[in-house]
Motif scaffolding. Structure first.
Motif, short mmCIF file in Angstrom:
data_model
loop_
_atom_site.label_atom_id
_atom_site.label_comp_id
_atom_site.label_asym_id
_atom_site.label_seq_id
_atom_site.Cartn_x
_atom_site.Cartn_y
_atom_site.Cartn_z
N MET A 1 3.12 -15.51 -25.14
CA MET A 1 4.03 -15.72 -26.25
C MET A 1 3.58 -14.83 -27.41
SD MET A 1 4.91 -19.81 -26.17
CE MET A 1 3.27 -20.40 -26.41
N LYS A 2 4.56 -14.30 -28.10
CA LYS A 2 4.27 -13.43 -29.22
C LYS A 2 5.38 -13.56 -30.26
CE LYS A 2 6.56 -9.49 -27.10
NZ LYS A 2 6.45 -8.13 -26.65
N PHE A 3 5.09 -13.12 -31.48
CA PHE A 3 6.09 -13.11 -32.52
C PHE A 3 6.98 -11.89 -32.37
CE2 PHE A 3 2.82 -15.58 -34.92
CZ PHE A 3 3.58 -16.73 -35.07
N ILE A 4 8.27 -12.11 -32.55
CA ILE A 4 9.25 -11.03 -32.54
C ILE A 4 10.24 -11.31 -33.67
CG2 ILE A 4 9.09 -10.59 -30.06
CD1 ILE A 4 11.81 -12.15 -29.79
N THR A 5 11.12 -10.38 -33.90
CA THR A 5 12.29 -10.63 -34.72
C THR A 5 13.49 -10.19 -33.88
OG1 THR A 5 13.25 -10.40 -36.93
CG2 THR A 5 12.29 -8.42 -35.96
N LEU A 30 9.29 -16.95 -32.16
CA LEU A 30 8.29 -16.91 -31.11
C LEU A 30 9.02 -16.65 -29.80
CD1 LEU A 30 5.29 -17.38 -30.39
CD2 LEU A 30 5.95 -19.70 -29.77
N LEU A 31 8.61 -15.61 -29.11
CA LEU A 31 9.20 -15.30 -27.82
C LEU A 31 8.48 -16.13 -26.77
CD1 LEU A 31 11.12 -13.59 -26.09
CD2 LEU A 31 9.26 -11.94 -25.88
N VAL A 32 9.22 -17.01 -26.11
CA VAL A 32 8.67 -17.84 -25.04
C VAL A 32 9.22 -17.28 -23.75
CG1 VAL A 32 8.46 -20.16 -24.11
CG2 VAL A 32 8.62 -19.84 -26.58
N LEU A 33 8.35 -16.85 -22.88
CA LEU A 33 8.78 -16.22 -21.65
C LEU A 33 9.00 -17.22 -20.54
CD1 LEU A 33 6.19 -13.31 -21.70
CD2 LEU A 33 8.53 -13.28 -22.56
N SER A 34 9.93 -16.90 -19.68
CA SER A 34 10.11 -17.60 -18.40
C SER A 34 10.38 -19.10 -18.52
CB SER A 34 8.90 -17.37 -17.50
OG SER A 34 8.73 -16.00 -17.28
N LEU A 35 11.43 -19.44 -19.22
CA LEU A 35 11.90 -20.82 -19.23
C LEU A 35 13.12 -20.89 -18.32
CD1 LEU A 35 11.64 -21.65 -23.03
CD2 LEU A 35 10.16 -22.47 -21.20
N LYS A 36 13.29 -22.02 -17.68
CA LYS A 36 14.39 -22.18 -16.74
C LYS A 36 15.54 -22.91 -17.43
CE LYS A 36 14.01 -22.84 -12.07
NZ LYS A 36 13.60 -23.58 -10.88
N TYR A 37 16.73 -22.34 -17.30
CA TYR A 37 17.94 -22.97 -17.85
C TYR A 37 19.06 -22.82 -16.84
CZ TYR A 37 21.83 -24.12 -20.89
OH TYR A 37 22.95 -24.70 -21.44
N LYS A 38 19.56 -23.95 -16.37
CA LYS A 38 20.64 -23.98 -15.39
C LYS A 38 20.34 -23.10 -14.17
CE LYS A 38 24.36 -25.37 -18.46
NZ LYS A 38 25.68 -25.07 -18.98
N GLY A 39 19.11 -23.23 -13.68
CA GLY A 39 18.72 -22.55 -12.45
C GLY A 39 18.30 -21.10 -12.61
N GLN A 40 18.37 -20.55 -13.82
CA GLN A 40 17.97 -19.16 -14.04
C GLN A 40 16.80 -19.11 -15.01
OE1 GLN A 40 21.12 -16.58 -15.22
NE2 GLN A 40 22.42 -17.11 -13.49
N VAL A 41 15.91 -18.16 -14.77
CA VAL A 41 14.77 -17.97 -15.66
C VAL A 41 15.16 -16.94 -16.71
CG1 VAL A 41 12.38 -17.20 -15.79
CG2 VAL A 41 13.13 -18.57 -13.85
N SER A 42 14.94 -17.29 -17.97
CA SER A 42 15.28 -16.42 -19.09
C SER A 42 14.19 -16.45 -20.14
CB SER A 42 16.59 -16.89 -19.75
OG SER A 42 17.65 -16.87 -18.85
#
Length: 140
Positions: A1-5, A30-42
Motif C-alpha cells: 500500500m502506498k499514497f497516491i493522488t 491510500l492505494l490498496v492493492l488486490s481487493l475482490k469485488y463481485k468476483g474480480q480483483v481490483s
C-alpha cells in the motif's frame, strides 16, 4: 500500500457521483492493492479525511493521528465508505518527501496493513451484497 493522488481525468468521468471526494488540493489516497469485488480483483483508492464525523461508526474508518485541520471531536483517517476502484492510468504519485506527518501515517498503515485490507474487504463484501450506507460512493 502506498499514497497516491487521483488524476483530474478520473473525477471528470465520475462527476455524477455526489459522494466521491473530488480532487481537493491533490487529496492523498491510500492505494490498496488486490481487493475482490463481485468476483474480480481490483485496485481501490481509500481517501485520507481529516474530519470524519464523531458519529461515524468505527468500522467505517481506520483512525490516524489528527491533522491540524481536524476539528475537535472529529477523526482523521482512512474512510472506507469513500473508497472507489482505480486503474493505473488514473493514479498519480503523491510526494511524501520528508513530511513527518505522512511518514508517521505510512508507518502506522504499514503496521496495520492486514487489518486495513481486511476491513476494506469486509466493507466491499457488504456493499456487493446490497448494504449501501448513506454517504457511500457508488462503486459500480
Amino acid at each position: 500500500m502506498k499514497f497516491i493522488t487521483i488524476s483530474q481525468r478520473y473525477f471528470d468521468i465520475c462527476g455524477d457521483d455526489p459522494e466521491i471526494l473530488f480532487r481537493k488540493n491533490r487529496r492523498p489516497h491510500l492505494l490498496v492493492l488486490s481487493l475482490k469485488y463481485k468476483g474480480q480483483v481490483s485496485h481501490f483508492a481509500v481517501p485520507l479525511r481529516s474530519n470524519i464525523s464523531a458519529a461515524t461508526p468505527k468500522d467505517q474508518y481506520f483512525s490516524l493521528p489528527p491533522r491540524p485541520s481536524t476539528r475537535p471531536g472529529n477523526h482523521h483517517g482512512l474512510h472506507y465508505i469513500k473508497m472507489f476502484p482505480i486503474t493505473r492510468e488514473y493514479q498519480e504519485k503523491f510526494w511524501v518527501g520528508k513530511d513527518a506527518a505522512y511518514i508517521l501515517y505510512q508507518n502506522i498503515i504499514n503496521k496495520h496493513e492486514k487489518e486495513i485490507v481486511a476491513e476494506c474487504q469486509k466493507y466491499l463484501d457488504a456493499y456487493a451484497n446490497g448494504l449501501r450506507l448513506k454517504y457511500s460512493v457508488n462503486i459500480d
